[in-house]
Design an enzyme around this catalytic site. Sequence first.
Site, PDB file in Angstrom:
ATOM      1  N   TYR A 114      38.108 101.179 -34.434  1.00 32.16           N
ATOM      2  CA  TYR A 114      36.661 101.323 -34.216  1.00 32.16           C
ATOM      3  C   TYR A 114      36.225 100.485 -33.018  1.00 32.16           C
ATOM      4  O   TYR A 114      36.646  99.338 -32.842  1.00 32.16           O
ATOM      5  CB  TYR A 114      35.881 100.858 -35.453  1.00 32.16           C
ATOM      6  CG  TYR A 114      34.378 100.859 -35.233  1.00 32.16           C
ATOM      7  CD1 TYR A 114      33.610 101.959 -35.578  1.00 32.16           C
ATOM      8  CD2 TYR A 114      33.741  99.760 -34.639  1.00 32.16           C
ATOM      9  CE1 TYR A 114      32.239 101.971 -35.350  1.00 32.16           C
ATOM     10  CE2 TYR A 114      32.375  99.768 -34.404  1.00 32.16           C
ATOM     11  CZ  TYR A 114      31.628 100.870 -34.755  1.00 32.16           C
ATOM     12  OH  TYR A 114      30.270 100.886 -34.522  1.00 32.16           O
TER      13      TYR A 114
ATOM     14  N   GLU B 167      29.212 104.597 -29.732  1.00 34.33           N
ATOM     15  CA  GLU B 167      30.084 104.308 -30.862  1.00 34.33           C
ATOM     16  C   GLU B 167      31.295 105.231 -30.811  1.00 34.33           C
ATOM     17  O   GLU B 167      31.146 106.455 -30.824  1.00 34.33           O
ATOM     18  CB  GLU B 167      29.313 104.509 -32.166  1.00 34.33           C
ATOM     19  CG  GLU B 167      30.046 103.992 -33.376  1.00 34.33           C
ATOM     20  CD  GLU B 167      29.185 104.070 -34.637  1.00 34.33           C
ATOM     21  OE1 GLU B 167      28.611 105.140 -34.898  1.00 34.33           O
ATOM     22  OE2 GLU B 167      29.095 103.052 -35.357  1.00 34.33           O
TER      23      GLU B 167
END
Lengths: 387, 300
Positions: free
Chosen positions: A108, A196
Amino acid sequence: MKVHEYQAKEILRRYGVPTPRGIVAENADEARAAAKELGGRVVVKAQIHAGGRGKGGGVKLAKDADEAAELTKKMIGMTLVTHQTGPEGRVVRKVLIEEALNIDKELYLGITLDRRIGMPVVMASKQGGMEIEVVAERDPSAIHREPIDGVLGALPFQARAVADALGLTGDAYKKCVDFVQKLMRCYIDMDASLAEINPLLITKEGGVLALDCKMNFDDNALFRHKDVVEMRDLNEEDPLEVEASHFNLNYIKLDGNVGCMVNGAGLAMGTMDIIKLAGGQPANFLDVGGGASAEQVGNAFRIILSDKNVKAILINIFGGIMRCDRIAEGVVSASREVGLPVPVVVRLEGTNVELGKEILAKSGLPLITADGMWDAATKVVAAAQGK
Amino acid sequence: MAIWADKNTRVIVQGITGREGTFHAIQCRDYGTQVVGGVTPGKGGTTHEGFAVFNSVREARQKAGANCSLIFVPPPFAADAIMESADAGIELIVCITEGIPVNDMMRAHDFLRKSNARALVAGAMPSRLIGPNCPGIITPGQAKIGIMPGHIHSPGPIGIVSRSGTLTYEAVGQTRAIGQSTAVGIGGDPLPGTNFIDCLAAFESDPATEVIIMIGEIGGSAEEEAAAFVKNNVTKPVVAFIAGQTAPPGRRMGHAGAIISGGKGTAAEKMATLRAAGIHVVEAPSEMGSKAAEVWKGRR
C-alpha cells in the site's frame, strides 16, 4: 473532485509512474479487441467512483478475449453495490481491460495532506489490498508515515525510507524509490488531495506498478487543470447536488425530513445540529452563500423540494451585510413563484430584522416566523411532524 | 486593550478597486477603521472612493504607513498577495479570499516562515496571517478589518474565535448585551494562518478579555490541540460549540485524510476532549451566548 481509475492511471503515466497496460471499453466488442491487443489474459474492472469493487463482483479475471467480452457484457449496465456506494449502488458504464500480471506482493502507498503539520504525507504499508482505515485501526504501527515538503517534493532519502518500510530489496527497492518520487511530483503538480495506490504491485518479474489508483483533486485548483475538469463524470454524482452546484449552492442530501436553507457553512451545520436536538432529522445541508437574493432563495427552494422526503423547511439567515428586509422580500417572492407545498419556518437575525419580519407577516403566505435558533428548530420539527 | 487590531491599526486593502474590495473598504472606513489606502497593481497614483491607490504593498507601507493588509484578491492571485504583504513587513495580514488552492497556501506559509525569520534577525515585527477564507477580525468600537456586520458588535469582555463566519455573527448576536473584546474568524480552510491556540494565548494575556467563546467544527484536530492548550495554559473560562454533530461521515474528507488524524475529527470526539479539558461545551448553537453570560457572571 474524483476521477475514475482509468483516468487516474492516465495521469500517473504522464509522470512516468508505471501502471499495467490497459484500455477502456464500453461494450463487449471493444473489450474483445482490447483484450486481444493486451495478449488475451486480462482483468476486467468496473469503473465507478467507489472502492470495494472486487468484493462486489466488479473485478474479474478473463483467460482470453472471448471471456473478457462475456464478462464486460455482464458488467456494463449492472448496478454494483459495495460498502462505499451505499445500498443503492452505482451503475457501471465503462470497464477497464488491463493485462493480467504475475503477483508477487501487494503493498500500500498513499499520499494525502496532513493538516496538523500542513504538509503532504506518504503512507506506506505492507498490507496491500486491505483498506488503510482497517490497518490503522488494527495495527497503527504497520503504517509508515513520511511527511514531505510540498515545495521540495519527495527527497531521495525520504523515498528510500518508504521503500525500506515496505521491506523491498534489490531491483524492486530501486524501482520503488523512483515510483515514490514520481508519484509525489504528480501529486503536487496536479494539485491532488489524495493519491492512493492500493495495491502497489510487485510482480514476480520484479516490476513495481500501480495496480489500482484512486485520485482526488483540490477543487480550488481546478482552474489550472482544465484536463482534469474534463474528466468529471456527472453520472457518479447525486443529480440534485449537481444541479445545486450550477447555482453555486452548496447542497448535500441527507436522510431526514426537515429541509434547511442557511447562509454560511458553519451556521448550516449548526442548524442541522439544532434540528436534531429538537427531535427532528435534517434532510439536507444547504449553504446559500452570502447573497441570499430572491433568485438564489428560489433555486434553493426548488432543490430542497425535489427531495420528496421533505415535510417542512427551515430558513435560517443571519443578515449581516445583506439586510433582513431584502432577504424577506426574496423569500416572499420566491415562495410565490415556487408555491409552497410544505410549511416554512423563517428565522431572520441581523440588520433590519423587524422590518423583515413585518414583510413576512404581511405577505399572506403560510410562513411561520421564529425568534432565535431554538424557537425555529422546535417550530420546524413540529411542522414536519404535522403538529 | 484587545488583540491584534485596535484604533491605531493602519489598514490597506489589497484588491481595493474590485467590487468586494471597494464595498468592504468603505464599510470598514465607515465603522471607524483607519483605512489608509489600497493596492491595485497598475493603478497606483490614482484615488478610488477617496482612498489613495498604490501599485505595491511596499509602496503603501512607505507612503501611507500601513501595518495591516486586508486581502480581497481573487483565488489564483491571493497567495501572491499574502507573500507580497509579508515581504513588505506588514504585521497583520487578513485574507478574506475563499478558494485558494492548498498548494498555494503551502507555499505562502513557507514564505511567511522564512520572512518572519528574516524579520527576527533584523529586529522587525513578524507577520501574522489571519485566514484565508475567513470573515476577518474586529475589535468593537475600534477597528473592523473584515466583512462582518459591524453594528451587531459592542465593546465588552467576551473574546470570540471561530472557524465559521456566520456562527461568529451568531455568537456576537447572542452576547450583544455583554459585548466583545475582539472577535476573530480564523477561517474554514485546512491550512489557516492563525489557529485556535494563537487566539487562545492572545486572549489569555489580554486584560480586556474575561471569557472566551471558541467555535469549532468537524474535521482535522485543531480543536483537540486547542483543548490540550487550554488545559495547561488558559485560566480564563472557555465556552465552546462544535458544528457538525449531524454531518455525515466521509463527505469532503477523503478516507486517507480521516486516518491521519488518528480516527479523530467527529463532533462527538471533539466535544468529549474539550469537556475533559474543563471547557464549557454547549450542544446547541443557540446556547453559546447564555452559557458565556452565565460563566461571566459567576466569575464576577
